[in-house]
Motif scaffolding. Structure first.
Motif, PDB file in Angstrom:
ATOM      1  N   THR A  46      -3.227  -5.291  -5.184  1.00 14.95           N
ATOM      2  CA  THR A  46      -3.417  -6.729  -5.006  1.00 14.95           C
ATOM      3  C   THR A  46      -2.212  -7.320  -4.273  1.00 14.95           C
ATOM      4  N   MET A  91      -7.463  -8.198  -3.193  1.00 18.43           N
ATOM      5  CA  MET A  91      -7.454  -6.739  -3.192  1.00 18.43           C
ATOM      6  C   MET A  91      -7.374  -6.226  -1.758  1.00 18.43           C
ATOM      7  N   GLN A 129      -2.230   5.448  -6.098  1.00 17.31           N
ATOM      8  CA  GLN A 129      -3.323   4.493  -5.972  1.00 17.31           C
ATOM      9  C   GLN A 129      -3.678   4.301  -4.498  1.00 17.31           C
ATOM     10  N   ALA A 130      -4.909   3.826  -4.262  1.00 17.36           N
ATOM     11  CA  ALA A 130      -5.363   3.582  -2.891  1.00 17.36           C
ATOM     12  C   ALA A 130      -5.724   2.122  -2.662  1.00 17.36           C
ATOM     13  N   ALA A 131      -5.497   1.292  -3.655  1.00 20.85           N
ATOM     14  CA  ALA A 131      -5.765  -0.137  -3.517  1.00 20.85           C
ATOM     15  C   ALA A 131      -4.754  -0.897  -4.360  1.00 20.85           C
ATOM     16  N   LEU A 170       0.817  -1.207   0.000  1.00 20.14           N
ATOM     17  CA  LEU A 170       0.000   0.000   0.000  1.00 20.14           C
ATOM     18  C   LEU A 170       0.856   1.265   0.000  1.00 20.14           C
ATOM     19  N   ASN A 217      -7.977  -2.600   5.094  1.00 18.63           N
ATOM     20  CA  ASN A 217      -7.022  -3.626   5.522  1.00 18.63           C
ATOM     21  C   ASN A 217      -5.993  -3.056   6.480  1.00 18.63           C
ATOM     22  N   ASP A 220      -6.981  -2.475   0.682  1.00 17.60           N
ATOM     23  CA  ASP A 220      -7.034  -1.018   0.680  1.00 17.60           C
ATOM     24  C   ASP A 220      -6.877  -0.520   2.111  1.00 17.60           C
ATOM     25  N   TYR A 221      -7.335   0.692   2.371  1.00 20.60           N
ATOM     26  CA  TYR A 221      -7.095   1.274   3.686  1.00 20.60           C
ATOM     27  C   TYR A 221      -7.868   0.563   4.799  1.00 20.60           C
ATOM     28  N   GLU A 252       0.526   4.071  -2.846  1.00 20.75           N
ATOM     29  CA  GLU A 252       0.368   5.501  -2.595  1.00 20.75           C
ATOM     30  C   GLU A 252       1.353   6.313  -3.419  1.00 20.75           C
TER      31      GLU A 252
END
Length: 309
Positions: free
Chosen positions: A285, A290, A281-283, A273, A295, A292-293, A277
């Motif tokens: 794999t 997948m 990007q915010a997500a 992540l 997680n 994202d935040y 960033e």
């Protein structure tokens, strides 16, 4: 910043059994509560109270959270117990059994505040939810007073309260299972009696910033039952679990400590992540999933348990 209380393994011990109390103080449990209620016969109640007062000052409790479970809310002795123990600085909390009504908790909180004496702050209250009425009112109880810092699920009395046909503390009745159709050969799937009360108590605790403590596994001589019961509570998000025997401490505590595999995955997610960033990007794999935040927020809680080891 205040360090959160560590209550992964919460050992119960009868207050009037001096040797057991001394062993509890020296144990590896994160927390101990001396019991004045169910574990003490009526003839020993007064002696148990005095023994608890002596033990709080006589033993080296280290960094443990130390609590006393009071007698019933409607007992003749509860106010005297609070007056006797409430000013002792080493006491961290009173556990209130069979908490059901907000008015009772507010009244007990006033007694605790009045008994605080020269303490910097009154002892905390940890509410034991162990009846149907207590569970129905758990959200209001959780929000009832600033002294309330934790909710415990009393699995044995709760099962009795709803009429469950089980004689083993913390275990679902053997007959509580889903049985499939004849065409499927009648496969049987065991069900969990405590899934609903555990989740409802947990949600109430989280909604009001409290710790959630699961009740004990009564089969203390069964290491698999002990470990699996603790693993369930930890997986749900509980902060800890009561234990009734020192042999349960290690496996119960370990259930709340993230594994090396969980920590390795957490670090991969964080690294991925951070790279996402940098790429705007915010997500991303990770391992085919997948993340994202959301997680990251889950991982921060996981890592907080590791920091408590």
């Amino acid at each position: 910043m205040t360090v959160p209380r560590l209550t992964r393994s919460y050992l119960a011990v009868p207050a009037h059994r001096a040797r057991l109390v001394q062993n509890a103080a020296a144990s590896a449990a994160d927390a101990v509560f001396m019991d004045l209620e169910d574990a003490v016969p009526p003839a020993e109640k007064a002696a148990a109270l005095e023994a608890a007062a002596v033990a709080l000052t006589a033993h080296d409790w280290g960094q443990k959270t130390v609590a006393v479970r009071l007698n019933a809310i409607d007992s003749a002795s509860i106010q005297n117990e609070i007056e006797r123990l409430g000013g002792i600085k080493r006491l961290d909390a009173f556990i209130i059994p069979k908490a059901e009504a907000v008015a009772d908790i507010i009244r007990i909180a006033r007694w605790i505040t009045d008994a605080a004496g020269t303490r910097d702050a009154p002892a905390e209250m940890e509410l034991l939810i162990e009846t149907a009425r207590g569970l129905i009112n758990v959200e209001a109880l959780a929000a009832s007073d600033p002294l309330v810092t934790a909710l415990h699920l009393g699995v044995g009395d709760f099962a009795a309260s709803i009429g469950a046909r089980s004689a083993e503390i913390g275990a679902s009745p053997s007959g509580y299972r889903h049985v499939g159709s004849a065409a499927e050969g009648h496969p049987a799937t065991p069900l969990d009696l405590f899934a609903y009360p555990m989740m409802r108590l947990l949600v109430a605790a989280r909604a009001f910033g409290l710790r959630a403590i699961d009740g004990p596994c009564g089969a203390f001589r069964d290491p698999i039952a002990t470990a699996s019961s603790a693993a369930k509570a930890a997986a749900m998000g509980y902060d800890g679990k009561q234990v009734i025997h020192p042999s349960q401490i290690e496996s119960t505590r370990d259930a709340f400590v993230p594994s090396d595999e969980e920590l390795a995955y957490a670090r991969r997610v964080i690294a991925a992540l951070e790279q996402a960033e940098r790429n705007g990007q915010a997500a991303v794999t990770v391992d085919g999933k997948m993340v994202d935040y959301a997680n990251i927020r889950m991982i921060r809680r996981l890592m907080s348990f590791k920091q408590q080891v």
